[in-house]
Design a protein around this motif. Structure first.
Motif, PDB file in Angstrom:
ATOM      1  N   PRO A 153       0.918  -1.223   0.132  1.00  0.00           N
ATOM      2  CA  PRO A 153       0.093  -0.138  -0.110  1.00  0.00           C
ATOM      3  C   PRO A 153       1.000   1.177  -0.010  1.00  0.00           C
ATOM      4  O   PRO A 153       1.849   1.292   0.907  1.00  0.00           O
ATOM      5  CB  PRO A 153      -0.862  -0.136   1.335  1.00  0.00           C
ATOM      6  CG  PRO A 153      -0.621  -1.358   1.770  1.00  0.00           C
ATOM      7  CD  PRO A 153       0.646  -2.055   1.165  1.00  0.00           C
ATOM      8  N   ASN A 154       0.534   2.385  -0.852  1.00  0.00           N
ATOM      9  CA  ASN A 154       1.354   3.331  -0.837  1.00  0.00           C
ATOM     10  C   ASN A 154       1.355   4.211   0.344  1.00  0.00           C
ATOM     11  O   ASN A 154       2.057   5.006   0.612  1.00  0.00           O
ATOM     12  CB  ASN A 154       0.825   4.369  -2.015  1.00  0.00           C
ATOM     13  CG  ASN A 154       1.692   4.856  -2.933  1.00  0.00           C
ATOM     14  OD1 ASN A 154       2.872   4.266  -3.041  1.00  0.00           O
ATOM     15  ND2 ASN A 154       1.628   5.905  -3.265  1.00  0.00           N
ATOM     16  N   ASP A 155       0.406   3.948   1.135  1.00  0.00           N
ATOM     17  CA  ASP A 155       0.291   4.719   2.533  1.00  0.00           C
ATOM     18  C   ASP A 155       1.472   4.441   3.270  1.00  0.00           C
ATOM     19  O   ASP A 155       2.167   5.449   3.983  1.00  0.00           O
ATOM     20  CB  ASP A 155      -0.587   4.187   3.520  1.00  0.00           C
ATOM     21  CG  ASP A 155      -2.189   4.091   2.693  1.00  0.00           C
ATOM     22  OD1 ASP A 155      -2.059   3.944   1.350  1.00  0.00           O
ATOM     23  OD2 ASP A 155      -3.311   4.171   3.263  1.00  0.00           O
ATOM     24  N   LEU A 156       2.099   3.201   3.216  1.00  0.00           N
ATOM     25  CA  LEU A 156       3.306   2.973   3.938  1.00  0.00           C
ATOM     26  C   LEU A 156       4.263   3.740   3.587  1.00  0.00           C
ATOM     27  O   LEU A 156       5.115   4.307   4.337  1.00  0.00           O
ATOM     28  CB  LEU A 156       3.814   1.402   3.698  1.00  0.00           C
ATOM     29  CG  LEU A 156       2.606   0.493   4.152  1.00  0.00           C
ATOM     30  CD1 LEU A 156       3.248  -0.884   4.024  1.00  0.00           C
ATOM     31  CD2 LEU A 156       2.381   0.770   5.687  1.00  0.00           C
ATOM     32  N   TYR A 157       4.669   4.027   2.240  1.00  0.00           N
ATOM     33  CA  TYR A 157       5.601   5.195   1.770  1.00  0.00           C
ATOM     34  C   TYR A 157       5.503   6.316   2.112  1.00  0.00           C
ATOM     35  O   TYR A 157       6.319   6.849   2.559  1.00  0.00           O
ATOM     36  CB  TYR A 157       5.845   4.933   0.149  1.00  0.00           C
ATOM     37  CG  TYR A 157       6.252   3.512  -0.339  1.00  0.00           C
ATOM     38  CD1 TYR A 157       7.573   3.148  -0.172  1.00  0.00           C
ATOM     39  CD2 TYR A 157       5.277   2.612  -0.977  1.00  0.00           C
ATOM     40  CE1 TYR A 157       7.945   1.987  -0.411  1.00  0.00           C
ATOM     41  CE2 TYR A 157       5.860   1.488  -1.364  1.00  0.00           C
ATOM     42  CZ  TYR A 157       7.060   0.979  -1.128  1.00  0.00           C
ATOM     43  OH  TYR A 157       7.666  -0.143  -1.699  1.00  0.00           O
ATOM     44  N   GLU A 158       4.093   6.884   2.106  1.00  0.00           N
ATOM     45  CA  GLU A 158       4.158   8.276   2.480  1.00  0.00           C
ATOM     46  C   GLU A 158       4.227   8.406   3.952  1.00  0.00           C
ATOM     47  O   GLU A 158       5.032   9.442   4.319  1.00  0.00           O
ATOM     48  CB  GLU A 158       2.431   8.423   2.454  1.00  0.00           C
ATOM     49  CG  GLU A 158       2.157   9.043   0.922  1.00  0.00           C
ATOM     50  CD  GLU A 158       0.773   9.226   0.353  1.00  0.00           C
ATOM     51  OE1 GLU A 158      -0.165   9.375   1.644  1.00  0.00           O
ATOM     52  OE2 GLU A 158       0.320   9.184  -0.383  1.00  0.00           O
ATOM     53  N   SER A 192       8.011   8.523   4.625  1.00  0.00           N
ATOM     54  CA  SER A 192       8.571   9.802   3.944  1.00  0.00           C
ATOM     55  C   SER A 192       8.238  10.784   4.941  1.00  0.00           C
ATOM     56  O   SER A 192       9.059  11.970   5.080  1.00  0.00           O
ATOM     57  CB  SER A 192       8.250  10.216   2.309  1.00  0.00           C
ATOM     58  OG  SER A 192       6.696  10.443   2.356  1.00  0.00           O
ATOM     59  N   LEU A 193       6.961  11.043   5.432  1.00  0.00           N
ATOM     60  CA  LEU A 193       6.779  11.830   6.573  1.00  0.00           C
ATOM     61  C   LEU A 193       7.426  11.868   7.583  1.00  0.00           C
ATOM     62  O   LEU A 193       7.970  12.687   8.245  1.00  0.00           O
ATOM     63  CB  LEU A 193       5.105  11.625   6.814  1.00  0.00           C
ATOM     64  CG  LEU A 193       4.072  12.295   5.897  1.00  0.00           C
ATOM     65  CD1 LEU A 193       2.938  12.036   6.479  1.00  0.00           C
ATOM     66  CD2 LEU A 193       4.268  13.992   5.674  1.00  0.00           C
ATOM     67  N   ALA A 250      12.017   9.342   5.968  1.00  0.00           N
ATOM     68  CA  ALA A 250      13.017   8.297   5.406  1.00  0.00           C
ATOM     69  C   ALA A 250      13.475   8.570   4.073  1.00  0.00           C
ATOM     70  O   ALA A 250      12.433   9.007   3.363  1.00  0.00           O
ATOM     71  CB  ALA A 250      12.095   6.984   5.562  1.00  0.00           C
ATOM     72  N   GLN A 306      13.561   3.869   2.705  1.00  0.00           N
ATOM     73  CA  GLN A 306      12.232   3.239   2.234  1.00  0.00           C
ATOM     74  C   GLN A 306      12.258   2.008   1.685  1.00  0.00           C
ATOM     75  O   GLN A 306      11.330   0.793   2.108  1.00  0.00           O
ATOM     76  CB  GLN A 306      11.662   4.019   1.274  1.00  0.00           C
ATOM     77  CG  GLN A 306      10.882   5.442   2.072  1.00  0.00           C
ATOM     78  CD  GLN A 306      10.366   6.615   0.934  1.00  0.00           C
ATOM     79  OE1 GLN A 306       9.648   5.867   0.205  1.00  0.00           O
ATOM     80  NE2 GLN A 306      10.397   7.530   1.105  1.00  0.00           N
ATOM     81  N   SER A 309       7.846  -5.714   3.591  1.00  0.00           N
ATOM     82  CA  SER A 309       6.581  -6.137   3.056  1.00  0.00           C
ATOM     83  C   SER A 309       6.811  -7.391   2.030  1.00  0.00           C
ATOM     84  O   SER A 309       5.788  -7.940   1.875  1.00  0.00           O
ATOM     85  CB  SER A 309       5.956  -4.828   2.360  1.00  0.00           C
ATOM     86  OG  SER A 309       6.077  -3.827   3.042  1.00  0.00           O
ATOM     87  N   GLY A 317       5.082  -0.501  13.342  1.00  0.00           N
ATOM     88  CA  GLY A 317       3.746  -1.091  13.056  1.00  0.00           C
ATOM     89  C   GLY A 317       3.170  -1.049  11.414  1.00  0.00           C
ATOM     90  O   GLY A 317       2.047  -1.168  11.314  1.00  0.00           O
ATOM     91  N   ALA A 318       4.170  -0.990  10.662  1.00  0.00           N
ATOM     92  CA  ALA A 318       3.753  -0.264   9.355  1.00  0.00           C
ATOM     93  C   ALA A 318       3.800  -1.662   8.510  1.00  0.00           C
ATOM     94  O   ALA A 318       3.387  -1.690   7.419  1.00  0.00           O
ATOM     95  CB  ALA A 318       4.987   0.523   8.622  1.00  0.00           C
ATOM     96  N   THR A 319       4.572  -3.094   8.831  1.00  0.00           N
ATOM     97  CA  THR A 319       4.651  -3.922   8.003  1.00  0.00           C
ATOM     98  C   THR A 319       3.504  -4.884   7.845  1.00  0.00           C
ATOM     99  O   THR A 319       3.483  -5.371   6.714  1.00  0.00           O
ATOM    100  CB  THR A 319       6.040  -4.662   8.323  1.00  0.00           C
ATOM    101  OG1 THR A 319       5.942  -5.093   9.635  1.00  0.00           O
ATOM    102  CG2 THR A 319       7.208  -3.871   8.005  1.00  0.00           C
ATOM    103  N   ARG A 320       2.985  -5.253   9.046  1.00  0.00           N
ATOM    104  CA  ARG A 320       2.135  -6.500   8.834  1.00  0.00           C
ATOM    105  C   ARG A 320       0.771  -6.039   9.452  1.00  0.00           C
ATOM    106  O   ARG A 320       0.810  -5.574  10.524  1.00  0.00           O
ATOM    107  CB  ARG A 320       2.442  -7.897   9.794  1.00  0.00           C
ATOM    108  CG  ARG A 320       3.575  -8.419   8.880  1.00  0.00           C
ATOM    109  CD  ARG A 320       3.496  -9.830   8.871  1.00  0.00           C
ATOM    110  NE  ARG A 320       2.855  -9.958   7.544  1.00  0.00           N
ATOM    111  CZ  ARG A 320       2.267 -11.125   6.913  1.00  0.00           C
ATOM    112  NH1 ARG A 320       2.212 -12.112   7.509  1.00  0.00           N
ATOM    113  NH2 ARG A 320       2.193 -11.276   5.686  1.00  0.00           N
TER     114      ARG A 320
END
Lengths: 267, 306
Positions: free
Chosen positions: A142-147, A150-151, A154, A159, A167, A264-267
């Protein structure tokens, strides 16, 4: 070939025979070494390729198709072309090396170079395929993870390391397992690298004899199906052993990367 | 064995911030490293290098197939195609029984593909949507067979095929591969999501029996996955080498076996061997050029599901 009806019960004799055959152990170590030399760079390059293909590109389908063409090539064709490329005298590779000032290498004869040559055939055929598998998994991130990453400031490399790789973990494990199983079974590449009698014994000093070649030589070339079947069981045992090691490493990787990415972003 | 796509664990999904809300951040970071990033020149150069490496051996097959053996084996290898292509193809055709080999390869690959699609769709449907005793452990058993190397089965298979009188016959290559564990798993994964129970129930209420449900409900839904599985199976069957090489002989080979034996002869003429390699590769390459997009999409969708 031994008549199939004339087989009789010999207990563990066939296992005894192969386990006391130094050629068997050479094959085991060759198979293992070629497996490592072919799998590790192949998956690393595939990962990088997938990352490139994941950019917005002109003619993206064109690039993907080109990179997949080796997959359409059969083992036999690929091995035979590379046999010419790796020829000691006037092979394409030695000729190219000559331009840069290297002496010609007798690829099929050397202990390491022959394994490298076989690995290159494997890498050539399978890198694109694995890259597409990684690409599919990357596009599911999901693109949210990258967003979010980057916020948090990173960089792109961070990233890639902290979002993309974690992921992709299930996919990476999947490809490791598949490539490992595949590399345990290499047959066409060593059989046809030099062809003829050399192929059936994996080189003049068995320098590139894999377990499949050993099995073929025992069972079909020499005509003893009993020992050949024992080799098959040994292959299964080795595969299970490697699977267990894979699993342990996989568990270790999961644990360390989990603790590294506790956002908490990965799974 | 479920492979779920990774989902964020954050319970509340925030709406993406409006554009320009963080003016102090370079915009390229906000796009992420994912699909929206535009590839720079480096990406194209790297892809071109890999693409060149991917195509070079195939191009060189053509070069070698269109030259004489002396030219191929010269200390400076040729780089441009010569004029001997037709002649070499003819010689390869005659020497290696290639006409029969092509026919055999077509027979073997299509029957394996057809049978795999038939059995795997049926079994995948049963495992996905039917409730029966032992479904769980049966599926596990099917998946477990994936880890067993084919080498383990060649000796007993060889004996069985000789016992059945199929030694050297195409049957010995076709029958052991009529169904694949991967295919069953693949179809099951697809049908679990793609085929709603409501559809099956509705068909039952309309009085359809199991056979009717498969034909009118399952097959239409399963078609996209069947296309993918069909392509993967055909490529694999066409290129299969190990077992066919053991089971068949020069009088009745598949293309790959013929090719292997052409090169195993005492003094193989390398340009003839390359002509044979060209013949055995061209059909699949043609398919790749025509259906590249579909095949790429198929492998990628198979990867996510599998």
């Amino acid at each position: 070939m031994t008549g199939l009806d004339s087989m009789e019960w010999v207990g563990w004799e066939n296992f005894d025979k192969i386990l006391h055959d130094p050629e068997f152990w050479t094959s085991v170590s060759n198979t293992f070494l070629i497996g490592v030399i072919s799998t590790v760079p192949q998956l690393l390059v595939a990962l990088g390729l997938a990352h490139l293909l994941n950019y917005r590109l002109r003619a993206s389908t064109f690039w993907r198709t080109i990179i997949l063409t080796p997959y359409a090539t059969s083992v036999a064709s690929a091995a035979l072309v590379f046999a010419l490329v790796f020829r000691a005298d006037g092979g394409l590779l030695n000729w190219t090396l000559g331009l840069v000032g290297f002496d010609p290498v007798n690829w099929a004869n050397g202990h390491w170079t022959s394994k490298l040559a076989i690995s290159i055939i494997v890498i050539w055929r399978w890198t694109g395929y694995n890259a597409l598998i990684y690409l599919a998994a990357m596009q599911a991130v999901p693109n949210d993870l990258y967003e979010a990453a980057s916020l948090d400031g990173a960089s792109r490399w961070q990233q890639f390391r902290k979002v993309t790789i974690p992921s992709l973990r299930p996919t990476i494990l999947f490809t490791i397992v598949i490539s490992t199983i595949g590399s345990m079974q290499l047959f066409g590449e060593p059989l046809l690298l030099e062809g003829g009698a050399m192929g059936a014994t994996g080189g003049n000093e068995n320098q590139y004899e894999t377990l499949s070649i050993y099995l073929y030589n025992y069972g079909w070339n020499l005509g003893h199906l009993g020992p050949a079947a024992a080799v098959a069981w040994a292959m299964l045992a080795l595969l299970l052993l490697i699977a267990a090691v894979n699993w342990l490493i996989g568990r270790y990787v999961v644990r360390t990367s989990d603790s590294a990415v506790r956002t908490g972003a990965t799974r | 064995m479920t492979m779920t796509s990774p989902t964020p664990t954050a319970p509340v999904k925030l709406a993406p911030p409006p554009k320009g809300s963080a003016p102090h951040r370079p915009s390229r970071f906000r796009m992420g490293a994912g699909q929206q990033m535009k590839g720079g020149p480096f990406a194209y150069i790297a892809l071109a290098v890999v693409g060149f490496g991917s195509l070079l051996p195939l191009y060189w097959t053509l070069v070698a197939a269109s030259r004489t053996q002396d030219e191929v084996l010269a200390s400076t290898p040729p780089f441009l195609p010569g004029g001997k292509l037709v002649e070499n193809l003819q010689t390869a055709w005659e020497q290696a029984n290639l006409g029969k080999a092509i026919l055999n390869s077509i027979i073997v690959s299509s029957s394996i593909t057809a049978a795999t699609l038939f059995f795997c769709t049926l079994a995948g449907y049963a495992f996905a949507k039917m409730r029966f005793r032992g479904r769980g452990w049966l599926m596990t058993a099917v998946i477990a067979t994936l880890t067993i190397p084919p080498q383990l089965s060649v000796v007993p298979l060889f004996m069985m095929m000789s016992g059945l009188g199929w030694g050297g016959q195409l049957e010995s290559v076709i029958f052991p591969t009529l169904v694949s564990a991967f295919g069953v798993f693949f179809m099951r994964q697809y049908l679990i999501e793609a085929l709603p129970y409501e559809l099956i129930e509705a068909a039952k209420i309309d009085g359809a029996n199991n056979f009717r449900i498969v034909v009118s409900v399952v097959l239409p839904v399963a078609r996209p996955a069947m296309m993918v599985l069909g392509m993967l199976t055909f490529v694999q069957a066409w290129n299969d080498f190990f077992w066919p090489y053991l089971a068949l002989n020069q009088q009745n080979p598949t293309l790959q076996v013929a090719l292997g034996q052409l090169s195993a002869s005492y003094t193989p003429d390398q340009s003839i061997v390359m002509a044979g390699a060209l013949i055995s590769t061209l059909p699949l390459l043609a398919v790749f050029v025509l259906f590249g997009k579909k095949i790429v999409g198929g492998i990628m969708s198979g990867a996510v599901k599998g």
